[in-house]
Design an enzyme around this catalytic site. Structure first.
Site, PDB file in Angstrom:
ATOM      1  N   LYS A   1       0.784  -1.289   0.066  1.00 12.20           N
ATOM      2  CA  LYS A   1       0.142  -0.095   0.051  1.00 12.20           C
ATOM      3  C   LYS A   1       0.930   1.176  -0.037  1.00 12.20           C
ATOM      4  CE  LYS A   1      -4.002   1.964   2.515  1.00 12.20           C
ATOM      5  NZ  LYS A   1      -4.777   1.722   3.615  1.00 12.20           N
TER       6      LYS A   1
ATOM      7  N   SER B   1      -9.848  -0.640   6.900  1.00 13.04           N
ATOM      8  CA  SER B   1      -9.362  -0.466   5.673  1.00 13.04           C
ATOM      9  C   SER B   1      -8.426  -1.663   4.819  1.00 13.04           C
ATOM     10  CB  SER B   1      -8.225   0.587   5.650  1.00 13.04           C
ATOM     11  OG  SER B   1      -8.896   1.908   5.627  1.00 13.04           O
TER      12      SER B   1
ATOM     13  N   SER C   1      -9.745   1.486   2.706  1.00 13.33           N
ATOM     14  CA  SER C   1      -8.745   2.121   1.648  1.00 13.33           C
ATOM     15  C   SER C   1      -7.527   1.420   1.074  1.00 13.33           C
ATOM     16  CB  SER C   1      -8.255   3.528   2.540  1.00 13.33           C
ATOM     17  OG  SER C   1      -7.263   2.841   3.685  1.00 13.33           O
TER      18      SER C   1
END
Lengths: 482, 95
Positions: free
Chosen positions: A75, A174, A150
């Site tokens: 990420k 997330s 996310s």
């Protein structure tokens, strides 16, 4: 079967037996990425050439690490030395960190290979990856739908078999929500279990790094390698790290499962409710003790979270002022003008919304009524969990109230915030929680079950998830991307 | 609920919103604040220090300097630099 279709553990077995080389593995995934990435848009930055070169070097090594030749998607809020780290924000668009996050150091020291950095909601604020400052990521199960967020890019990359494993971060769900939307196993470890040194801070009392994988075994394997105390992260814990991989295979006896019921479940999508109830029935039939757990303060969790998280964000994001690093506007009249012009043009709308909200909650005259009240509510939520874990070993709930939604479906911020209803309590309490896929809707969209455990009891969660996985074998299902 | 001075909040947050952004964000933020006002229903008396869920004691380290980033690494992050210095706008106002 192609190499890219294999799970992390299957790849490790082949690599250990020297049946394949690291270079072959990386090339297989690189080809897969080249073929389907334009459909998915999971990556902000790809590192394919360097990845292949690293694989060649690893193939020449005599002593190889435990992740030798395994490609990772990371990420884009986890710092990678020499690889651009943007947080999907214009304000960090050209930021190249001079050091690695501790989790990255751990992966590289075991000869794991970083193949790219994944898309996300800007600064991890969102539940659909639509808030990325750059582009939208598609859900591999239905390209008209969001992958969740996310950590949406990380989830989409694993689900579309561009990588066998990815790392995400979880502040309010997330990792677990995109795992549920994309049919993956996603774990938010206990607060302090995994070092956050080098994770770009969003809400420091809630953020945790964790893995997204296709199987529970893969999740256990990587947790063995990334967990543990880090002197560089003062919030990391020195609790001993068990061998999760052997723990998950232990026989479970006398397990008591609490389940979330009542109003919270009545409001979820009917197919999710059906699959959830099927699981509960199955557990009961197999002699596992079930108990409905009721939380008085769960209904206040969202309000508490949407005060605490923006407050911490408004403070953490004060550092993006155009002075020390990142983006700086070219024309300004004075210092204050430089700050506000840089921030106004560098941040996207959701980030601005949360900064203003956090500034409000922390401002003089409001602090006690908002921030302090939210912190106290959080303490009550944590206390209720502690009490519940005196009676049950684990607590289950659906991961999300609905399956992956369509792009643009949730334009009102509050309707987006409501999709975190099942996941945020674990962040507020600091407990570990995992999402494991339990089936598909009529529209062929994955559904996740959330398993929450007591502090540092990831083993119990993984053990139970492994039991479910052996029965359901969800990993056999793959999105059709041809 | 007390009045929210939106301009003052933007000033504190170092944000200068465009007219369009302001038209969108101001009512949204007011709506979110009304939504989180749900906490007013709760009458609680909990000590703030007990607010955090995890009881484990955080380990301390010796107060000893350790090797940090090199000057070159730190310089590489600056948006603007001159020789070994971070370049910032003039801070002192006036003649």
């Amino acid at each position: 079967m192609k190499l890219y279709e294999l799970s992390l553990m299957q790849l490790i077995n082949l690599l250990n037996k020297k049946e394949v080389k690291a270079e072959e593995v990386i090339r297989s995934f690189a080809e897969r990425i080249e073929r389907i990435e334009k459909k998915i848009n999971a990556f902000i930055t790809l590192n394919l050439e360097n990845a292949i070169n690293s694989a060649k070097l690893i193939d020449q090594k005599k002593q190889k690490g435990k992740l030798a030749g395994i490609p990772f998607a990371i990420k884009d809020n986890i710092l990678t030395k020499g690889i651009r780290t943007t947080c999907a924000s214009r304000i960090l668009e050209n930021f190249v960190p001079p050091y690695n996050a501790t989790v990255i150091e751990k992966i590289i020291s075991e000869d794991g290979i970083i193949i790219g950095k994944t898309n996300m909601d800007e600064f991890a604020m969102g539940s659909s990856t639509e808030n990325s400052g750059f582009f939208q990521t598609k859900n591999p199960w239905d390209l008209g739908r969001v992958p969740g967020g996310s950590s949406g890019g990380s989830a989409a990359a694993v689900a579309s078999m561009e990588v066998p494993i990815a790392l995400g971060s979880d502040t309010g769900g997330s990792i677990r929500q995109p795992a549920a939307f994309c049919g993956l196993v996603g774990l938010k470890p206990t607060y302090g279990r995994v070092s956050r040194y080098g994770l770009v801070a969003f809400a420091s009392s809630l953020d945790q790094i964790g893995p997204l994988t296709r199987t529970v075994e893969d999740c256990a394997y990587i947790m063995n390698l990334i967990s543990g105390f880090d002197p560089k992260d003062s919030t990391s814990s020195n609790q001993p790290v068990p061998d999760y991989l052997s723990e998950i295979k232990k026989e479970i006896k006398g397990l008591r499962i609490g389940f979330v019921g009542g109003n919270l479940i009545e409001n979820v999508d009917s197919r999710i409710r059906e699959l959830y109830n099927e699981i509960l029935h199955k557990l009961e039939k197999n002699g596992i003790g079930l108990e409905e757990v009721n939380f008085t303060y769960w209904e206040y969790a969202l309000a508490s979270y949407y005060i605490i998280a923006p407050s911490e964000a408004s403070s953490n994001l004060a550092r993006y002022d155009g002075i020390k690093y990142g983006y700086r506007v070219s024309s300004y009249s004075n210092l204050k003008d430089l700050y506000s012009k840089t921030r106004t043009s560098g941040f996207g709308e959701e980030v601005k919304r949360r900064i203003i909200l956090g500034t409000f909650a922390l401002s003089s005259g409001y602090y006690e009524d908002y921030y302090l009240k939210a912190i106290k509510t959080r303490a009550l939520i944590a206390k209720e969990f502690k009490e519940a874990f005196n009676r049950v070993d684990l607590i289950v709930s659906p991961t999300t109230p609905e399956p992956a939604f369509k792009f643009g479906e949730k334009l009102d911020p509050i309707s987006m915030y409501l999709s975190d209803i099942f996941t945020i309590t674990a962040n507020l309490a600091g407990i570990p929680a995992l999402s494991v896929p339990i089936g598909l809707t009529e529209e062929n969209l994955p559904v996740g079950l959330q398993i929450m455990g007591n502090y540092f009891e990831e083993s119990k969660i993984l053990n139970f998830a492994y039991l479910l996985e052996k029965d359901l074998k969800f990993y056999q299902y793959k999105p059709n991307l041809t | 609920m007390r009045q929210i001075d939106f301009d003052y909040l933007c000033e504190l947050a170092n944000l200068k919103l465009s007219r369009e952004e302001r038209i969108r964000l101001e009512p949204q933020i007011k709506k979110i604040i009304e939504w989180v006002n749900k906490l007013e229903e709760l009458k609680i008396d909990v000590n703030e220090e007990k607010a955090f869920g995890i009881d484990s004691i955080l380990p301390l380290r010796k107060d000893k300097p350790e090797i940090s980033l090199s000057l070159e690494d730190v310089l590489s992050m600056f948006p603007e630099k001159e020789r070994n210095f971070l370049k910032v706008p003039k801070v002192i106002e006036g003649k």
